[in-house]
Design an enzyme around this catalytic site. Structure first.
Site, PDB file in Angstrom:
ATOM      1  N   SER A 199      38.701  31.474  49.012  1.00  0.00           N
ATOM      2  CA  SER A 199      39.059  32.452  48.009  1.00  0.00           C
ATOM      3  C   SER A 199      39.031  31.956  46.558  1.00  0.00           C
ATOM      4  O   SER A 199      39.997  32.087  45.807  1.00  0.00           O
ATOM      5  CB  SER A 199      40.428  33.047  48.336  1.00  0.00           C
ATOM      6  OG  SER A 199      40.412  34.359  47.881  1.00  0.00           O
ATOM      7  N   SER A 200      37.885  31.443  46.170  1.00  0.00           N
ATOM      8  CA  SER A 200      37.706  31.092  44.766  1.00  0.00           C
ATOM      9  C   SER A 200      37.698  32.347  43.894  1.00  0.00           C
ATOM     10  O   SER A 200      38.073  32.293  42.724  1.00  0.00           O
ATOM     11  CB  SER A 200      36.411  30.298  44.571  1.00  0.00           C
ATOM     12  OG  SER A 200      35.274  31.074  44.837  1.00  0.00           O
ATOM     13  N   SER A 201      37.305  33.483  44.465  1.00  0.00           N
ATOM     14  CA  SER A 201      37.268  34.710  43.659  1.00  0.00           C
ATOM     15  C   SER A 201      38.681  35.131  43.247  1.00  0.00           C
ATOM     16  O   SER A 201      38.927  35.458  42.082  1.00  0.00           O
ATOM     17  CB  SER A 201      36.540  35.839  44.395  1.00  0.00           C
ATOM     18  OG  SER A 201      37.202  36.177  45.589  1.00  0.00           O
TER      19      SER A 201
ATOM     20  N   GLU B  28      38.710  43.255  41.922  1.00  0.00           N
ATOM     21  CA  GLU B  28      37.679  42.867  42.892  1.00  0.00           C
ATOM     22  C   GLU B  28      37.103  44.100  43.599  1.00  0.00           C
ATOM     23  O   GLU B  28      35.898  44.204  43.800  1.00  0.00           O
ATOM     24  CB  GLU B  28      38.256  41.857  43.898  1.00  0.00           C
ATOM     25  CG  GLU B  28      37.183  41.275  44.800  1.00  0.00           C
ATOM     26  CD  GLU B  28      37.377  39.801  45.153  1.00  0.00           C
ATOM     27  OE1 GLU B  28      38.184  39.109  44.509  1.00  0.00           O
ATOM     28  OE2 GLU B  28      36.693  39.348  46.078  1.00  0.00           O
TER      29      GLU B  28
ATOM     30  N   ASP C  15      44.222  37.634  49.619  1.00  0.00           N
ATOM     31  CA  ASP C  15      43.761  36.502  48.810  1.00  0.00           C
ATOM     32  C   ASP C  15      44.502  36.437  47.481  1.00  0.00           C
ATOM     33  O   ASP C  15      44.958  35.367  47.053  1.00  0.00           O
ATOM     34  CB  ASP C  15      42.255  36.609  48.536  1.00  0.00           C
ATOM     35  CG  ASP C  15      41.438  36.597  49.810  1.00  0.00           C
ATOM     36  OD1 ASP C  15      42.035  36.426  50.892  1.00  0.00           O
ATOM     37  OD2 ASP C  15      40.211  36.779  49.732  1.00  0.00           O
TER      38      ASP C  15
ATOM     39  N   GLY D  45      35.292  30.658  52.055  1.00  0.00           N
ATOM     40  CA  GLY D  45      36.404  31.341  52.712  1.00  0.00           C
ATOM     41  C   GLY D  45      37.766  30.849  52.267  1.00  0.00           C
ATOM     42  O   GLY D  45      38.767  31.090  52.941  1.00  0.00           O
TER      43      GLY D  45
ATOM     44  N   HIS E  85      41.609  39.616  59.286  1.00  0.00           N
ATOM     45  CA  HIS E  85      41.128  41.005  59.306  1.00  0.00           C
ATOM     46  C   HIS E  85      42.277  41.967  59.616  1.00  0.00           C
ATOM     47  O   HIS E  85      42.081  43.021  60.195  1.00  0.00           O
ATOM     48  CB  HIS E  85      39.977  41.198  60.306  1.00  0.00           C
ATOM     49  CG  HIS E  85      38.703  40.544  59.851  1.00  0.00           C
ATOM     50  ND1 HIS E  85      37.862  41.141  58.948  1.00  0.00           N
ATOM     51  CD2 HIS E  85      38.145  39.358  60.143  1.00  0.00           C
ATOM     52  CE1 HIS E  85      36.818  40.336  58.728  1.00  0.00           C
ATOM     53  NE2 HIS E  85      36.975  39.243  59.427  1.00  0.00           N
ATOM     54  N   THR E  86      43.472  41.567  59.243  1.00  0.00           N
ATOM     55  CA  THR E  86      44.626  42.448  59.418  1.00  0.00           C
ATOM     56  C   THR E  86      45.058  43.071  58.096  1.00  0.00           C
ATOM     57  O   THR E  86      45.732  44.092  58.087  1.00  0.00           O
ATOM     58  CB  THR E  86      45.830  41.667  59.996  1.00  0.00           C
ATOM     59  OG1 THR E  86      45.941  40.429  59.283  1.00  0.00           O
ATOM     60  CG2 THR E  86      45.659  41.388  61.473  1.00  0.00           C
TER      61      THR E  86
ATOM     62  N   SER F 261      31.611  27.893  32.491  1.00  0.00           N
ATOM     63  CA  SER F 261      32.107  27.268  33.708  1.00  0.00           C
ATOM     64  C   SER F 261      31.328  25.990  33.978  1.00  0.00           C
ATOM     65  O   SER F 261      30.104  25.984  33.895  1.00  0.00           O
ATOM     66  CB  SER F 261      31.942  28.234  34.887  1.00  0.00           C
ATOM     67  OG  SER F 261      31.975  27.537  36.107  1.00  0.00           O
TER      68      SER F 261
HETATM   69  P1  ADP Z   1      35.212  33.063  47.980  1.00  0.00           P
HETATM   70  O1  ADP Z   1      36.241  33.909  47.310  1.00  0.00           O
HETATM   71  O2  ADP Z   1      35.339  33.038  49.462  1.00  0.00           O
HETATM   72  O3  ADP Z   1      35.123  31.681  47.410  1.00  0.00           O
HETATM   73  P2  ADP Z   1      33.484  35.044  46.833  1.00  0.00           P
HETATM   74  O4  ADP Z   1      32.053  35.380  47.061  1.00  0.00           O
HETATM   75  O5  ADP Z   1      34.488  36.101  47.046  1.00  0.00           O
HETATM   76  O6  ADP Z   1      33.789  33.749  47.713  1.00  0.00           O
HETATM   77  O7  ADP Z   1      33.677  34.531  45.333  1.00  0.00           O
HETATM   78  C1  ADP Z   1      32.840  33.525  44.795  1.00  0.00           C
HETATM   79  C2  ADP Z   1      32.464  33.902  43.387  1.00  0.00           C
HETATM   80  O8  ADP Z   1      33.571  33.668  42.485  1.00  0.00           O
HETATM   81  C3  ADP Z   1      31.349  33.038  42.843  1.00  0.00           C
HETATM   82  O9  ADP Z   1      30.071  33.537  43.215  1.00  0.00           O
HETATM   83  C4  ADP Z   1      31.581  33.143  41.337  1.00  0.00           C
HETATM   84  O10 ADP Z   1      31.045  34.339  40.826  1.00  0.00           O
HETATM   85  C5  ADP Z   1      33.114  33.218  41.236  1.00  0.00           C
HETATM   86  N1  ADP Z   1      33.651  31.860  40.976  1.00  0.00           N
HETATM   87  C6  ADP Z   1      34.444  31.127  41.756  1.00  0.00           C
HETATM   88  N2  ADP Z   1      34.736  29.910  41.217  1.00  0.00           N
HETATM   89  C7  ADP Z   1      34.102  29.884  40.027  1.00  0.00           C
HETATM   90  C8  ADP Z   1      33.973  28.901  38.978  1.00  0.00           C
HETATM   91  N3  ADP Z   1      34.555  27.710  39.047  1.00  0.00           N
HETATM   92  N4  ADP Z   1      33.203  29.245  37.914  1.00  0.00           N
HETATM   93  C9  ADP Z   1      32.609  30.445  37.829  1.00  0.00           C
HETATM   94  N5  ADP Z   1      32.681  31.378  38.777  1.00  0.00           N
HETATM   95  C10 ADP Z   1      33.408  31.126  39.873  1.00  0.00           C
HETATM   96 MG    MG Z   2      36.510  35.996  47.629  1.00  0.00          MG
END
Ligand code: ADP
Ligand code: MG
Length: 385
Positions: A125-127, A159, A171, A123, A34-35, A66
Site C-alpha cells: 500500500s504505497s498508494s 483513490e 489501506d 501489496g 477482500h473483506t 519523487s
Molecule cells: P500499492 O499501493 O500496492 O503499492 P498501487 O498501484 O495502489 O500499489 O500504488 C502504487 C502507485 O503509487 C505508484 O504507481 C505511484 O503512482 C504511487 N507511488 C507510490 N510510492 C511513490 C513514490 N515514492 N513516489 C511517487 N509515486 C509513488
Molecule cells: Mg494501493
C-alpha cells in the site's frame, strides 16, 4: 529511513529547507482479505516502511519530485479538477481536491520531494502512504484541523474518485491509525479499532514474491460484483451481515462461483475474530491454522492467489519458527505475510529465500517489519499558508 538524504534532495532541488516533513507508513494485513468492501473485519499493521514528503509552501504552482518516480506533473491546488492530472502526481493532486471539497479552505501550493522505502505495487500500500503523507502535510500547512481518521476517509475518496481505483478503507486507515507494537483489529463498517499487542517475541516478515501484482481492475471489480450479488440473494446490506447458515440455505440458488466468493468472505470474517482471540491468548497453533485457512480460502474459493504466492506460503509454513503465513493484499502477485518466532528470524529468512528460489526459479525478497505509528508530521516549523 535515510532522512538526511531527504534534506539533501530538497536542498539540491529547491535550494533551501523544507517547512515540514510528513511521514506515512505502508501496511501489511495479517488476516481479513477482500473483506473491507463487504463491511467486514480486517487486521492490518502499519509497518516501518514509509513514504516521506518534505515540503514547503510556495507562491508558484505545486511542484513535486519523487526520488523513485521522477518529477510529477505540476498543478495549482486551487484548480485541480477530475481528469486534469496524470502520473503519480494524481495522488497528491487528488488529496488537494478532496481536502478542498471537504473543508472549503484554500490550500497552499507546495514545493516538495518524496522519498520512500516502501515497495510500489507489492501489496503493502504505497498508494495509501503517499495519500496520507500529503494529507497530513496539507492538514498542517493549511491549518485544516482534520484528524487522521477523517484524513483516511478522504484519502480513500481520493483513490476511488480521483485516481479511479475502487479500493476499500483498509489501506488508508492502517496508514493513518497504526500504533507501535500493535496490530489493528478494524471494523470497516463502524471504523472502530482495537489494538491487540503483537507479542514481543514475534516478528512480522513480508515475503515478497517479486511477481508484480497484476490484479486487473476487471478481476477485482468482478469479485466485488459477485459479493454484491450474493448479499442481494441473502437479503443483507453487505456480506458482513451473512453467516454460514445463509450459505447452506442458498446453496444451489445462485451461481456456484458467487456462492464460493461469499463463502470466502463469510468465513474470512469469522477467521478475523478467531485470530484476534488466538492472538490474545497467545495460542500459536490456532494462529497458524487460521492464517493457513485464510490462504486456502483465498486460493480455492476467492481465486485471487497465483503460483508464486502459493509457493511462498508453502515454504513459509514448513520453515523454522513459522507461527503462521498467508498471502496478503489483493492477490495475483505481491507478497505473503508471515508471523515468526523472533529468535528464529535468520533461519526462517535463509530457508524461505532458498526454498522459494528452488521452487519458483526466481528470487523473492524478505523484509522483517515492525509495527509503527500512523502518518504524522515529523519535524520543522509549521509555516501557515
Ligand atoms: P500499492 O499501493 O500496492 O503499492 P498501487 O498501484 O495502489 O500499489 O500504488 C502504487 C502507485 O503509487 C505508484 O504507481 C505511484 O503512482 C504511487 N507511488 C507510490 N510510492 C511513490 C513514490 N515514492 N513516489 C511517487 N509515486 C509513488
Ligand atoms: Mg494501493
Amino acid at each position: 529511513m535515510p532522512l538526511n538524504l531527504l534534506g539533501d534532495f530538497f536542498q539540491s532541488t529547491f535550494h533551501g529547507d523544507p517547512a515540514i516533513v510528513a511521514i506515512a507508513p505502508g501496511r501489511i494485513n495479517l488476516i481479513g482479505e477482500h473483506t473491507d468492501y463487504n463491511d467486514g473485519f480486517v487486521f492490518p499493521v502499519a509497518i516501518d516502511r514509509y513514504v516521506v514528503a518534505a515540503v514547503r509552501p510556495t507562491q508558484g504552482p505545486t511542484r513535486l519530485v519523487s526520488l523513485l518516480a521522477g518529477e510529477g506533473q505540476t498543478f495549482q491546488t486551487a484548480e485541480v479538477a477530475l481528469g486534469t492530472v496524470e502520473g503519480w502526481a494524481k495522488y497528491p493532486a487528488g488529496m488537494a481536491w478532496v481536502l478542498t471539497q471537504a473543508t472549503g479552505k484554500a490550500l497552499t501550493n507546495l514545493e516538495g520531494v518524496v522519498v520512500s522505502n516502501l515497495p510500489m505495487g507489492s501489496g503493502v500500500s504505497s498508494s495509501a502512504a503517499i495519500e496520507m503523507a500529503f494529507g497530513v502535510a496539507w492538514n498542517e500547512l493549511s491549518a485544516l484541523g482534520l484528524g487522521n481518521k477523517e484524513l483516511a476517509l478522504l484519502a480513500q475518496k481520493c483513490e476511488n474518485t480521483f485516481v479511479g481505483v475502487n479500493c476499500g478503507i483498509m489501506d488508508q486507515m492502517a496508514s493513518a491509525m497504526g500504533r507501535p507494537d500493535a496490530a489493528m483489529f478494524l471494523d470497516t463498517r463502524t471504523l472502530n479499532i482495537a489494538y491487540p499487542p503483537i507479542p514481543g517475541d514475534w516478528s512480522i516478515v513480508m515475503c515478497d514474491t517479486r511477481r508484480p501484482r497484476s490484479l486487473s481492475d476487471s478481476a477485482y471489480n468482478e469479485r466485488r460484483a459477485q459479493c454484491e450479488e450474493a448479499a442481494r440473494m441473502f437479503g443483507v446490506a453487505a456480506l458482513r451481515d451473512a453467516n454460514v447458515e445463509d450459505l447452506e440455505t442458498y446453496a444451489g440458488q445462485m451461481s456456484e462461483t458467487s456462492w464460493r466468493r461469499a463463502r470466502h468472505v463469510i468465513t474470512e470474517n469469522a477467521r478475523c475474530i478467531e485470530f484476534r482471540d488466538a492472538l490474545r491468548a497467545g495460542d500459536r497453533s490456532r494462529v497458524f491454522e487460521v492464517m493457513k485457512a485464510s490462504h486456502v480460502s483465498l486460493r480455492d474459493d476467492y481465486e485471487v492467489s497465483c503460483h508464486e504466492l502459493d509457493a511462498m506460503a508453502e515454504v513459509c509454513w514448513s520453515a523454522p519458527g513459522c507461527l503462521g503465513a498467508r498471502m496478503t493484499g489483493a492477490g495475483f502477485g505481491g507478497a505473503c505475510v508471515a508471523l515468526i518466532s523472533a529468535n528464529l528470524e535468520r533461519e526462517f529468512c535463509v530457508q524461505v529465500e532458498e526454498r522459494y528460489r528452488k521452487s519458483v526459479g526466481s528470487e523473492g525478497r524478505l523484509l522483517v517489519c515492525k509495527a509503527v505509528q500512523g502518518a504524522h508530521v515529523l519535524a520543522g516549523d509549521s509555516q501557515r499558508g
